[in-house]
Design a protein around this motif. Structure first.
Motif, PDB file in Angstrom:
ATOM      1  N   GLY A  13       0.815  -1.214   0.000  1.00 14.35           N
ATOM      2  CA  GLY A  13       0.000   0.000   0.000  1.00 14.35           C
ATOM      3  C   GLY A  13       0.843   1.255   0.000  1.00 14.35           C
ATOM      4  O   GLY A  13       0.492   2.255   0.613  1.00 14.35           O
ATOM      5  N   GLY A  16      -0.474   5.057  -0.928  1.00 12.90           N
ATOM      6  CA  GLY A  16      -1.440   5.814  -0.119  1.00 12.90           C
ATOM      7  C   GLY A  16      -0.742   6.809   0.795  1.00 12.90           C
ATOM      8  O   GLY A  16       0.461   7.076   0.650  1.00 12.90           O
ATOM      9  N   GLY A  19       1.746   4.976   3.585  1.00 13.06           N
ATOM     10  CA  GLY A  19       2.701   4.172   2.805  1.00 13.06           C
ATOM     11  C   GLY A  19       3.631   5.054   2.000  1.00 13.06           C
ATOM     12  O   GLY A  19       4.845   4.814   1.929  1.00 13.06           O
ATOM     13  N   ASN A  36       3.535  -1.868  -3.497  1.00 20.51           N
ATOM     14  CA  ASN A  36       2.384  -2.259  -4.313  1.00 20.51           C
ATOM     15  C   ASN A  36       1.184  -1.373  -3.984  1.00 20.51           C
ATOM     16  O   ASN A  36       1.215  -0.563  -3.045  1.00 20.51           O
ATOM     17  N   ILE A  63      -0.619  -5.127  -7.228  1.00 20.14           N
ATOM     18  CA  ILE A  63      -0.789  -6.484  -6.702  1.00 20.14           C
ATOM     19  C   ILE A  63      -1.772  -6.419  -5.539  1.00 20.14           C
ATOM     20  O   ILE A  63      -1.580  -5.640  -4.597  1.00 20.14           O
ATOM     21  N   VAL A 114      -8.220  -7.931   3.560  1.00 20.46           N
ATOM     22  CA  VAL A 114      -7.115  -7.026   3.185  1.00 20.46           C
ATOM     23  C   VAL A 114      -6.169  -6.826   4.373  1.00 20.46           C
ATOM     24  O   VAL A 114      -4.959  -7.020   4.262  1.00 20.46           O
ATOM     25  N   TYR A 156     -12.636  -3.586  11.552  1.00 19.52           N
ATOM     26  CA  TYR A 156     -11.286  -2.997  11.491  1.00 19.52           C
ATOM     27  C   TYR A 156     -10.523  -3.259  12.799  1.00 19.52           C
ATOM     28  O   TYR A 156      -9.351  -3.649  12.776  1.00 19.52           O
ATOM     29  N   PHE A 188      -5.375   9.104  14.759  1.00 24.23           N
ATOM     30  CA  PHE A 188      -5.883   9.737  13.543  1.00 24.23           C
ATOM     31  C   PHE A 188      -4.740  10.429  12.793  1.00 24.23           C
ATOM     32  O   PHE A 188      -4.066  11.292  13.345  1.00 24.23           O
TER      33      PHE A 188
HETATM   34  P1  NAP Z   1      -4.773   5.132   2.264  1.00 24.38           P
HETATM   35  O1  NAP Z   1      -4.240   6.507   2.006  1.00 24.38           O
HETATM   36  O2  NAP Z   1      -6.175   4.798   1.892  1.00 24.38           O
HETATM   37  O3  NAP Z   1      -3.771   4.073   1.555  1.00 24.38           O
HETATM   38  C1  NAP Z   1      -4.050   2.698   1.551  1.00 24.38           C
HETATM   39  C2  NAP Z   1      -3.056   2.002   0.644  1.00 24.38           C
HETATM   40  O4  NAP Z   1      -3.334   0.589   0.662  1.00 24.38           O
HETATM   41  C3  NAP Z   1      -3.177   2.434  -0.824  1.00 24.38           C
HETATM   42  O5  NAP Z   1      -1.907   2.388  -1.420  1.00 24.38           O
HETATM   43  C4  NAP Z   1      -4.079   1.352  -1.420  1.00 24.38           C
HETATM   44  O6  NAP Z   1      -3.936   1.220  -2.833  1.00 24.38           O
HETATM   45  C5  NAP Z   1      -3.521   0.139  -0.681  1.00 24.38           C
HETATM   46  N1  NAP Z   1      -4.425  -0.994  -0.711  1.00 24.38           N
HETATM   47  C6  NAP Z   1      -5.727  -1.054  -0.305  1.00 24.38           C
HETATM   48  N2  NAP Z   1      -6.222  -2.288  -0.513  1.00 24.38           N
HETATM   49  C7  NAP Z   1      -5.200  -3.030  -1.041  1.00 24.38           C
HETATM   50  C8  NAP Z   1      -5.089  -4.361  -1.496  1.00 24.38           C
HETATM   51  N3  NAP Z   1      -6.120  -5.231  -1.442  1.00 24.38           N
HETATM   52  N4  NAP Z   1      -3.910  -4.782  -2.005  1.00 24.38           N
HETATM   53  C9  NAP Z   1      -2.860  -3.925  -2.086  1.00 24.38           C
HETATM   54  N5  NAP Z   1      -2.901  -2.656  -1.668  1.00 24.38           N
HETATM   55  C10 NAP Z   1      -4.070  -2.206  -1.171  1.00 24.38           C
HETATM   56  O7  NAP Z   1      -4.643   4.752   3.797  1.00 24.38           O
HETATM   57  P2  NAP Z   1      -3.613   5.257   4.944  1.00 24.38           P
HETATM   58  O8  NAP Z   1      -4.342   6.175   5.831  1.00 24.38           O
HETATM   59  O9  NAP Z   1      -2.322   5.648   4.343  1.00 24.38           O
HETATM   60  O10 NAP Z   1      -3.455   3.876   5.748  1.00 24.38           O
HETATM   61  C11 NAP Z   1      -2.295   3.063   5.681  1.00 24.38           C
HETATM   62  C12 NAP Z   1      -2.325   2.109   6.854  1.00 24.38           C
HETATM   63  O11 NAP Z   1      -2.335   2.837   8.068  1.00 24.38           O
HETATM   64  C13 NAP Z   1      -3.564   1.209   6.873  1.00 24.38           C
HETATM   65  O12 NAP Z   1      -3.217  -0.096   7.254  1.00 24.38           O
HETATM   66  C14 NAP Z   1      -4.437   1.865   7.930  1.00 24.38           C
HETATM   67  O13 NAP Z   1      -5.292   0.937   8.544  1.00 24.38           O
HETATM   68  C15 NAP Z   1      -3.387   2.397   8.889  1.00 24.38           C
HETATM   69  N6  NAP Z   1      -3.866   3.479   9.733  1.00 24.38           N
HETATM   70  C16 NAP Z   1      -4.264   4.685   9.204  1.00 24.38           C
HETATM   71  C17 NAP Z   1      -4.715   5.683  10.064  1.00 24.38           C
HETATM   72  C18 NAP Z   1      -5.159   7.039   9.568  1.00 24.38           C
HETATM   73  O14 NAP Z   1      -5.743   7.783  10.346  1.00 24.38           O
HETATM   74  N7  NAP Z   1      -4.893   7.401   8.326  1.00 24.38           N
HETATM   75  C19 NAP Z   1      -4.774   5.451  11.437  1.00 24.38           C
HETATM   76  C20 NAP Z   1      -4.372   4.213  11.935  1.00 24.38           C
HETATM   77  C21 NAP Z   1      -3.917   3.247  11.077  1.00 24.38           C
HETATM   78  P3  NAP Z   1      -5.021   1.945  -3.828  1.00 24.38           P
HETATM   79  O15 NAP Z   1      -5.074   3.392  -3.387  1.00 24.38           O
HETATM   80  O16 NAP Z   1      -4.443   1.739  -5.179  1.00 24.38           O
HETATM   81  O17 NAP Z   1      -6.329   1.238  -3.587  1.00 24.38           O
END
Ligand code: NAP
Length: 249
Positions: A13, A16, A19, A36, A63, A114, A156, A188
């Motif tokens: 990921g 995003g 990531g 990926n 992927i 996921v 979640y 957050f």
């Molecule tokens: P995000 O901006 O939505 O990014 C998610 C990433 O995961 C994107 O690159 C997405 O690719 C990829 N992804 C989703 N489904 C996938 C799959 N089936 N196979 C491969 N890649 C996949 O989310 P984020 O906020 O950066 O979150 C990243 C991590 O931090 C997550 O595990 C989330 O639970 C954790 N987290 C986030 C927060 C927050 O407040 N933001 C807080 C606590 C934990 P596409 O965009 O191409 O779909």
């Protein structure tokens, strides 16, 4: 940082919010990175474009982490393309927030698939390499939701709670082989995942955070950098909370 220079990392990921910050941090430290993504090719390409001037190798592949066989082939391809594997960051994740009474079986299964099964698929396909070479590090990007629970996030929370338990179990299992496994549990953080919050929900969120602000993806990446550094050489099996005090009990 010498600990990361010329190492090879996989970040799931990576295109995003969090990531992306992790990929940029690793590349900035001289680490070669493969990431990926699931859908957003444009975001992946723009990240590659940002990394190009740093002159480290960076590979992007579409992927799905839920596809075990595709992940297996991808990990082999990365090892061949980048000449090894030292670090895995399990970061790919999704949310489908709903009260349990409204949650469908599909909402439940998708998030578990996921966030939890995806982590298994990638870790399972990297661990033998780490064990054979007697070195390697895994950092799982979990969530405060998996530590304290959050309403409307049973799917979640369960996925991230599972990730935390996996982190501790695997850390015990592989420590004797020189392999470390840790997790980071953000509160957050400003990324697309929060874009669904209404103004009033955002206000409520801000009130609940003792430090009074939402965190930045770069701050999570700095925690990853610390866990991968020599300064954290004696740390394994930990869930590091980065949440502005949200989960202080
Ligand atoms: P995000 O901006 O939505 O990014 C998610 C990433 O995961 C994107 O690159 C997405 O690719 C990829 N992804 C989703 N489904 C996938 C799959 N089936 N196979 C491969 N890649 C996949 O989310 P984020 O906020 O950066 O979150 C990243 C991590 O931090 C997550 O595990 C989330 O639970 C954790 N987290 C986030 C927060 C927050 O407040 N933001 C807080 C606590 C934990 P596409 O965009 O191409 O779909």
């Amino acid at each position: 940082m010498e600990a990361l220079k010329n190492k090879v990392a996989i970040v799931t990921g990576g295109s995003g919010g969090i990531g992306r910050a992790i990929v940029k941090m690793l590349a900035g430290q001289g680490c070669q990175v493969a990431f990926n993504y699931a859908h957003n090719e444009e975001a992946a390409q723009s990240l590659i474009d940002e990394i190009t001037p740093i002159k480290v190798k960076c590979l992007a592949h579409r992927i799905d982490v839920t596809d075990f066989d595709a992940v297996k082939k991808w990990v082999e391809k990365v090892k061949e393309g980048l000449g090894g594997l030292d670090i895995l960051i399990n970061n790919a994740g999704i949310i489908i927030d709903k009260a349990l009474m409204m949650m469908t079986q599909e909402d439940w299964q998708k998030v578990i698939d996921v966030n939890l099964n995806g982590m298994f698929n990638v870790s399972r396909n990297c661990i033998v390499t780490f064990l054979k070479q007697k070195k390697g590090q895994i950092v799982n990007i979990s969530s405060i939701s998996g530590v304290t629970g959050l309403a409307r996030q049973t799917n979640y929370s369960a996925s991230k709670g599972g990730m935390n338990a996996f982190t501790k179990s695997l850390a015990k299992e592989v420590a004797a082989y020189g392999v470390k496994v840790n997790a980071i549990a953000p509160g957050f953080i400003e990324t697309d995942i929060l874009s669904g919050l209404s103004e009033s929900q955002r206000e409520q969120v801000l009130k609940s955070i003792p430090l009074g602000r939402i965190g930045r993806a770069e701050e999570v990446a700095e925690c990853v950098k610390f866990l991968l550094s020599d300064d954290a050489a004696y740390i394994t099996g930990q869930i590091l909370q980065i949440d502005g005090g949200l989960a202080i009990t």
